[in-house]
Design an enzyme around this catalytic site. Structure first.
Site, short mmCIF file in Angstrom:
data_model
loop_
_atom_site.label_atom_id
_atom_site.label_comp_id
_atom_site.label_asym_id
_atom_site.label_seq_id
_atom_site.Cartn_x
_atom_site.Cartn_y
_atom_site.Cartn_z
CG ASP A 1 2.09 1.84 9.13
OD1 ASP A 1 1.87 2.40 10.44
OD2 ASP A 1 2.80 1.91 8.22
CG MET B 1 7.48 7.15 14.84
SD MET B 1 7.99 6.71 13.03
CE MET B 1 8.18 8.01 12.27
NE ARG C 1 -0.72 12.32 6.84
CZ ARG C 1 -0.64 13.45 7.42
NH1 ARG C 1 -1.78 14.01 6.70
NH2 ARG C 1 0.50 13.97 7.31
CE LYS D 1 -3.13 2.85 2.98
NZ LYS D 1 -2.14 3.40 3.85
CG ASN D 2 2.59 2.48 3.35
OD1 ASN D 2 1.16 3.10 4.06
ND2 ASN D 2 2.70 1.98 5.07
CG ASP E 1 -5.12 5.31 8.96
OD1 ASP E 1 -6.51 4.72 9.63
OD2 ASP E 1 -4.26 4.44 8.84
#
Length: 437
Positions: free
Chosen positions: A320, A342, A97, A22-23, A121
C-alpha cells in the site's frame, strides 16, 4: 462528485495525527458478529469504506451507538439474517471489498454466511479462494451462483483442521481465524498473515474468550470455544497514512511531526524511507521529519547496483505504500526500481506523473524505474483523476509539490481511505480546496 483544487509549491509546517487504521477497522468491525454481547471500539476512522461497513452491520441488525468521535459500541444480539439473502444486501455487499470478512463470523456463529462478489480498488486480481478454501477445510459446504455472482457457505458445525494457506492473505487469514474460534477442536493455520492489524484482531478475540496462540507468527493455533463475550478495543494508527505523511514532508521540503505513530508496529516503513535519503527521527512515539532543504539522495546497494524497493507479506514492506515511495523518488537524487509484486494494475497511475514531468520508465505492469529530478526541475501542475485510494493520495502529494494549480477528480476514492484529508492538510499549511461539481 467532488474535486480537489490544489495550489502546489508551498512548504508545510506543524504536526498531524494519523487516523485509526482502515485495514484493521474492516476486520475488527466484522468480529462484533461473533458475540451477542456489547463491544466498544475506539479510534475508528471516519472514512467512506468503514462507514459503509457500519451501515451494512446496522442493516444486518447490529445495534450501533456512536459514543463519541471515533468511539462506537456494537451489539449483535438480534440479527436479521434474512437481509443476507435480499437484493439490497447484494447491492450493499458489492460496494465494499471488506464485506467479505462478515462471512467467517456469520458461518461460525449461525452456520451460514453469504456475500456478493465484493468491489473495491481496481488494482488487479484479488482472489477469494483462500477465504473459501479455509472454510471448506473447517467443514463448510461452498456454493456459488454464477448468474448473481453470489457466494455462500453453510455448515451445521465447523470442526478444527490443519491448513497450509496457498497465500498469506491478510483478509483470508482474518476470515478463517474468526470462523475457527467457534469451531469444535483445534485449528492450525500455517502460512498465516502476521500483519500488526491481524495481531490486533487475535488479541481482541483472546480478550473475548478465544484461545489463539502464535500471534505475530505465520503459524496460528486456535482451540475452539463454545462462545465469546464482549470487550473494548482500541485500533492502531494507520501505518499507510503515516507513510503518506513522511512522503508528503519530503516532497514539499517541509518540517512535520507525525504524532502517536506506534513505532513498534511500523516494521520496515521508517527504514525504507531512509533508503531514499529521508531523515526519519524518532521522538518518543512521534516521527519528526526535518525540512529537506538540500533534497534527499537514494542509497545504492553495497555493490553499487541500483536500489530496488519491493513489496512482500509482513514483515516485508507493505504494497500500500509503494505508490507513495514511487512519487517521493521522482524528486530524489539518484534512481530506484519499484517492484510491485502483488497487484498488476497498481502502477498504471504513473502516466499521470509522467505528464507532470516525472522521469519514470514503466518496465511492465509490475515494475517501474524512477530517475529523480533532485528538485532541479519541479513537477508541473495538471488535471488528473484518482484511480484508487493509494494512487490518489500519491497524486495529491505530487500536486502539493508541483508548481501551479492542479485539479484531482474522483476524490471519492481518496475519501474511502483518508479522513477529512483536505481539512487536516489545510491545518498544516496546504493550499487545498474541496469543490462539489
Amino acid at each position: 462528485m467532488g474535486v480537489f483544487k490544489i495550489e502546489g509549491g508551498h512548504q508545510l509546517k506543524g504536526s498531524i495525527k494519523p487516523q485509526g487504521a482502515k485495514n484493521e477497522a474492516l476486520q475488527i468491525l466484522c468480529a462484533v458478529l461473533l458475540t451477542p454481547e456489547k463491544i466498544t471500539i475506539n479510534n475508528i476512522p471516519d472514512i467512506v469504506d468503514v462507514n459503509k461497513l457500519i451501515s451494512l452491520l446496522k442493516k444486518l441488525g447490529v445495534k450501533v451507538v456512536r459514543l463519541s468521535q471515533g468511539t462506537y459500541s456494537f451489539q449483535a444480539d438480534n440479527l436479521n439474517l434474512e437481509y443476507l439473502e435480499s437484493d439490497e444486501f447484494k447491492v450493499d455487499g458489492r460496494g465494499l471489498r471488506g464485506s467479505i470478512m462478515i462471512v467467517g463470523p456469520l458461518l461460525a456463529r449461525f452456520g451460514r454466511g453469504y456475500i456478493p462478489k465484493p468491489g473495491g480498488d481496481k488494482i488487479g486480481r484479488r482472489r477469494l479462494d483462500t477465504h473459501f478454501e479455509g472454510f471448506i477445510k473447517l467443514g463448510a459446504k461452498f456454493g456459488y451462483s454464477k448468474e448473481d455472482q453470489f457466494y455462500g457457505v453453510e455448515a451445521n458445525k465447523l470442526k478444527g483442521a490443519y491448513m497450509l494457506l496457498e497465500e498469506a492473505s491478510v483478509t483470508g487469514t482474518a476470515n478463517i481465524v474468526m470462523a475457527a474460534v467457534l469451531a469444535e477442536g483445534q485449528t492450525t493455520i500455517y502460512n498465516a498473515a502476521c500483519e500488526p492489524y491481524l495481531q490486533q484482531l487475535c488479541k481482541m478475540l483472546n480478550r473475548m474468550g478465544a484461545i489463539i496462540s502464535g500471534v505475530g507468527s505465520n503459524m496460528l493455533i486456535i482451540d475452539g470455544v463454545d462462545s465469546l463475550g464482549g470487550t473494548e478495543h482500541t485500533m492502531l494508527p494507520d501505518m499507510i497514512e503515516i507513510g503518506s505523511w513522511i512522503g508528503l514532508a519530503a516532497m514539499t521540503k517541509s518540517e512535520l511531526t507525525i504524532k502517536d505513530v506506534s513505532w513498534d508496529d511500523l516494521g520496515l516503513i521508517p527504514n525504507v524511507f531512509r533508503k531514499l535519503g529521508i531523515t526519519v527521527e524518532k521522538q518518543g512515539d512521534d516521527i519528526h521529519i526535518p525540512a529537506h532543504t538540500n533534497g534527499y539522495e537514494i542509497q545504492n546497494f553495497i555493490d553499487g547496483s541500483i536500489l530496488t524497493i519491493s513489496d512482500a507479506p509482513w514483515p516485508g514492506f507493505t504494497p500500500d505504500l509503494l505508490s507513495i515511495i514511487l512519487v517521493v523518488a521522482t524528486q530524489a537524487r539518484g534512481s530506484v526500481l519499484i517492484h510491485q509484486k502483488m497487484f498488476e494494475s497498481r502502477l498504471f497511475f504513473v502516466d499521470k506523473l509522467i505528464d507532470m514531468g516525472a522521469k519514470i520508465i514503466l518496465c511492465d505492469p509490475h515494475r517501474a524505474t524512477v530517475i529523480g529530478h533532485d528538485f532541479k526541475s519541479t513537477l508541473k501542475a495538471t488535471t488528473m483523476t484518482s484511480p484508487d485510494i493509494r494512487a490518489g493520495v500519491s497524486l495529491l502529494i505530487a500536486a502539493l509539490s508541483a508548481k501551479g494549480t492542479s485539479t484531482i477528480m474522483n476524490i471519492e476514492q481518496i475519501d474511502r481511505g483518508y479522513e477529512n484529508i483536505d481539512e487536516r492538510l489545510r491545518a498544516i499549511g496546504a493550499h487545498i480546496e474541496r469543490i462539489d461539481v
